[in-house]
Design a protein around this motif. Structure first.
Motif, PDB file in Angstrom:
ATOM      1  N   UNK A 185       3.439   5.827  -5.642  1.00  0.00           N
ATOM      2  CA  UNK A 185       3.482   5.904  -7.108  1.00  0.00           C
ATOM      3  C   UNK A 185       2.312   6.671  -7.684  1.00  0.00           C
ATOM      4  N   UNK A 186       1.145   6.429  -7.154  1.00  0.00           N
ATOM      5  CA  UNK A 186      -0.043   7.065  -7.696  1.00  0.00           C
ATOM      6  C   UNK A 186      -1.175   6.992  -6.676  1.00  0.00           C
ATOM      7  N   UNK A 220      -4.055   8.311  -6.519  1.00  0.00           N
ATOM      8  CA  UNK A 220      -5.397   8.110  -7.052  1.00  0.00           C
ATOM      9  C   UNK A 220      -5.643   6.648  -7.397  1.00  0.00           C
ATOM     10  N   UNK A 221      -4.677   6.062  -8.112  1.00  0.00           N
ATOM     11  CA  UNK A 221      -4.836   4.663  -8.483  1.00  0.00           C
ATOM     12  C   UNK A 221      -4.926   3.794  -7.229  1.00  0.00           C
ATOM     13  N   UNK A 222      -4.168   4.164  -6.193  1.00  0.00           N
ATOM     14  CA  UNK A 222      -4.220   3.401  -4.945  1.00  0.00           C
ATOM     15  C   UNK A 222      -5.625   3.472  -4.344  1.00  0.00           C
ATOM     16  N   UNK A 264       3.881   1.599  -1.200  1.00  0.00           N
ATOM     17  CA  UNK A 264       4.481   1.779  -2.530  1.00  0.00           C
ATOM     18  C   UNK A 264       3.438   2.251  -3.534  1.00  0.00           C
ATOM     19  N   UNK A 265       2.226   1.702  -3.427  1.00  0.00           N
ATOM     20  CA  UNK A 265       1.171   2.109  -4.358  1.00  0.00           C
ATOM     21  C   UNK A 265       0.838   3.590  -4.171  1.00  0.00           C
ATOM     22  N   UNK A 306      -5.868  -5.893  -2.961  1.00  0.00           N
ATOM     23  CA  UNK A 306      -5.615  -5.251  -1.656  1.00  0.00           C
ATOM     24  C   UNK A 306      -6.796  -5.392  -0.698  1.00  0.00           C
ATOM     25  N   UNK A 338      -5.827  -6.460 -13.059  1.00  0.00           N
ATOM     26  CA  UNK A 338      -5.716  -5.915 -11.708  1.00  0.00           C
ATOM     27  C   UNK A 338      -7.101  -5.739 -11.094  1.00  0.00           C
ATOM     28  N   UNK A 393      -3.991   3.838 -15.572  1.00  0.00           N
ATOM     29  CA  UNK A 393      -3.411   4.109 -14.257  1.00  0.00           C
ATOM     30  C   UNK A 393      -2.796   2.888 -13.581  1.00  0.00           C
ATOM     31  N   UNK A 399      -1.832  -5.353  -5.904  1.00  0.00           N
ATOM     32  CA  UNK A 399      -2.568  -4.180  -5.424  1.00  0.00           C
ATOM     33  C   UNK A 399      -4.057  -4.336  -5.721  1.00  0.00           C
ATOM     34  N   UNK A 407      13.465   7.657 -12.150  1.00  0.00           N
ATOM     35  CA  UNK A 407      12.411   8.443 -11.520  1.00  0.00           C
ATOM     36  C   UNK A 407      12.952   9.755 -10.967  1.00  0.00           C
ATOM     37  N   UNK A 451       0.838  -1.205   0.000  1.00  0.00           N
ATOM     38  CA  UNK A 451       0.000   0.000   0.000  1.00  0.00           C
ATOM     39  C   UNK A 451       0.875   1.257   0.000  1.00  0.00           C
ATOM     40  N   UNK A 462       0.522   1.031 -11.940  1.00  0.00           N
ATOM     41  CA  UNK A 462       1.634   1.593 -11.162  1.00  0.00           C
ATOM     42  C   UNK A 462       2.919   1.364 -11.961  1.00  0.00           C
ATOM     43  N   UNK A 463       3.476   2.428 -12.563  1.00  0.00           N
ATOM     44  CA  UNK A 463       4.524   2.238 -13.571  1.00  0.00           C
ATOM     45  C   UNK A 463       5.830   1.660 -13.039  1.00  0.00           C
ATOM     46  N   UNK A 464       6.194   1.988 -11.794  1.00  0.00           N
ATOM     47  CA  UNK A 464       7.476   1.504 -11.277  1.00  0.00           C
ATOM     48  C   UNK A 464       7.330   0.241 -10.442  1.00  0.00           C
ATOM     49  N   UNK A 465       6.150  -0.360 -10.495  1.00  0.00           N
ATOM     50  CA  UNK A 465       5.953  -1.627  -9.801  1.00  0.00           C
ATOM     51  C   UNK A 465       5.940  -2.740 -10.833  1.00  0.00           C
TER      52      UNK A 465
END
Ligand code: ADP
Ligand code: MG
Lengths: 286, 237
Positions: free
Chosen positions: A160-161, A163-165, A156-157, B102, B146, B86, B99, A275, A154, B88-91
């Motif tokens: 990164x983003x 909103x997406x999380x 890391x999510x 989750x 996802x 959307x 995720x 990054x 969570x 997660x680009x670095x995952x």
């Protein structure tokens, strides 16, 4: 010393990575924790582990206070407001501690009476070896937490983003709050070990911790945990060398010179990743 | 299965939805079509709990979910494939799938991830790659996989074919049909009217925050739907 800076920088990195905002009150939160530790020592002659736990708890609680006031209460998109208010809270924490501890300079319990030990032909203080070991263990534990647990996923999510999380059902507000407390607690551990080798403490330690953590983070590359470690170790070594060859006043000057040199030669930091550009852009928006 | 009744959602003073009512029947594919800025994404976000409606109610399987937080809505069985994917680009691809799960606490998550890799072989080959290195089509598959990781009964998809090559678009619509055949209800926002009308059981037209038509494909000429989905109808413009 370097490992202490590395831990400070990791705490900073965690907050910056998750929130993309700078928390200037990070150092002062640690300072509050360290004073709480000293208080336990002076009042109750507490042993080292009680002082350590007290320091970490104090820093974590102060960190939670800062998060609620400067980051949670201030809506997203207002990064400058967060940074400015974290500066205001810095002053508040420093004043609070000065009122509670009017003598300003206090003794901090040393880890113990250690002798210099010989290591590969160099004589080093034993505390520093212990500190390096603790830092290594913490970094390993943090890595496990971030990459092996649901909470780490969570964090890391969100970093990164956010909103997406949210779309995935992550309670981003709570994750940020917990990450903030975690970062302050790591800072508390760093603060304890730095103080246990310096043995005196003043409210100015907050300033020190913020600057050293910030410089180490920037040296390593914003938002990168391995970078924070490398930056912290480098900063520690350079400061010690400067102190040794040119005298104590040169210590901080050397730190800043190192930072400027890096900003010119390698602005992304030691471990500039792909990054890094995005992080710098985020920082500029700050 | 999903009943949206008279919802009003606004951004500050701008009312993006001005009383939208529609319903999604279980086991069906329901499409929401309309020009840019009509409020399609706003509708999706309101259902998913990311925006709170000012008025109106949203009911899912006879339970009122109006204004609940996104985590609650995911757990009740609604997952979203967001506009612009959307991921997660670095995952890694693998972590992106985690995720999606989750909100779950059972111990079949890894089994489901394996199942996703069987369904999407192109993701399987790229398990450990960062999602940011995938092509647009692969990222869209990942966004779908996802969302499926939440084991949704209703899948919300916001313009899944946007910006993809025609061959990939075909594949996305094949996946939509397959998922539906396996029992997942689907609420789909699309700009690709031709494809959407081919898969839809029911569709709605949304124009300037209002539903202006609801019915089955065939109730309206495709040309008229296209006209209104891209440009809006004469009365409202
Ligand atoms: N974050 C936002 N802030 C303010 N207005 C917005 C925002 N998002 C969308 N809108 C406005 O709401 C209306 C509907 O937008 P949207 O739901 O994205 O439409 P669609 O998905 O149908 O293209 C538009 O007029 C748009 O300008
Ligand atoms: Mg849209």
């Amino acid at each position: 010393m370097g490992s202490g800076y590395a831990l400070l920088a990791i705490g900073f990195t965690l907050i910056f990575g998750v929130l993309r905002r700078l928390n200037l009150s990070y150092g002062p939160s640690i300072m509050v924790g360290v004073f709480f530790g000293t208080f336990l020592f002076i009042q109750f002659q507490a042993g080292w582990y009680t002082v350590l736990v007290g320091t970490v708890l104090g820093a974590a609680i102060a960190g939670a206070y800062v998060e609620r006031l400067c980051f949670w209460a201030i809506k997203k998109g207002a990064a400058v407001a967060s940074m400015v208010s974290s500066f205001a809270v810095w002053m508040q924490l420093e004043e609070g501690v000065t009122i509670a501890f009017p003598d300003r300079t206090y003794e901090f319990p040393a880890l113990g009476d250690f002798e210099l030990i010989e290591l590969a032909g160099l004589s080093v203080r034993q505390e520093h070896v212990i500190m390096l070991g603790i830092a290594a263990i913490l970094v390993f534990a943090l890595h496990q937490l971030l990459y092996r647990t649901r909470f780490g996923l969570a964090v890391r999510a969100v970093s990164e983003d956010p909103n997406a999380a949210l779309f995935m059902g992550v309670n981003t507000g709570r994750v940020i709050f917990l990450a903030f407390i975690l970062a302050s607690a790591i800072g508390g551990i760093a603060g304890y070990f730095i103080m246990a080798t310096e043995e005196v403490i003043t409210p100015k330690f907050g300033l020190q911790a913020t600057f050293k953590g910030l410089i180490a983070m920037m040296l390593g590359g914003m938002g990168s945990v391995p970078g924070a470690i490398a930056g912290g170790l480098l900063l520690g070594v350079v400061e010690k060398q400067a102190e040794w060859y040119a005298g104590a006043v040169w210590r901080d000057i050397a730190a800043f010179m190192l930072l400027f040199a890096f900003l010119i030669v390698r602005p992304g930091g030691l471990l500039a990743q792909h990054t890094a550009a995005r992080d710098l852009a985020a920082l500029r928006r700050v | 299965m999903l009943e949206i009744a008279d919802i009003v959602t606004s951004y500050g003073k701008i009312e993006a939805l001005k009383g939208v009512s529609l319903s999604v029947a279980p086991g069906e594919i329901t499409c929401l079509l309309g020009p840019n800025g009509a409020g399609k994404t706003t509708t999706m976000m309101t259902v998913a709990g990311l925006l709170k409606p000012r008025r109106g109610s949203i009911t899912f399987e006879d339970r009122n979910i109006t204004g609940r937080d996104p985590g609650h809505i995911v757990r009740s069985g609604i997952a979203l494939v967001p506009e612009n994917r959307l991921v997660f680009p670095d995952m890694s691809v693998h972590d992106n799938l985690r995720t999606g799960a989750y909100s779950r606490s059972d111990n079949e998550i890894e089994d489901d991830i394996d199942r996703m890799f069987e369904r999407f072989p192109r993701l399987d080959e790229r398990q450990l790659q960062h999602a940011g290195t995938l092509s647009g089509g692969e990222q869209q598959m990942l966004a779908v996989a996802r969302a499926l990781m939440a084991r949704p009964k209703l899948l919300l998809m916001d313009e899944p074919s946007l910006g993809l090559a025609p061959m990939i678009v075909e594949e996305i619509f094949r996946i939509i049909r397959d998922l539906n055949a396996e029992g997942t209800s689907i609420f789909l926002v699309e700009q690709n009217v031709h494809q959407a009308l081919k898969v839809a059981h029911h569709f709605y037209l949304l124009e300037q925050g209002r539903v202006t038509f609801g019915g089955s494909p065939g109730d309206l000429e495709e040309d008229e739907v296209i006209q209104r989905a891209y440009l809006g109808s004469a009365e409202t413009t």
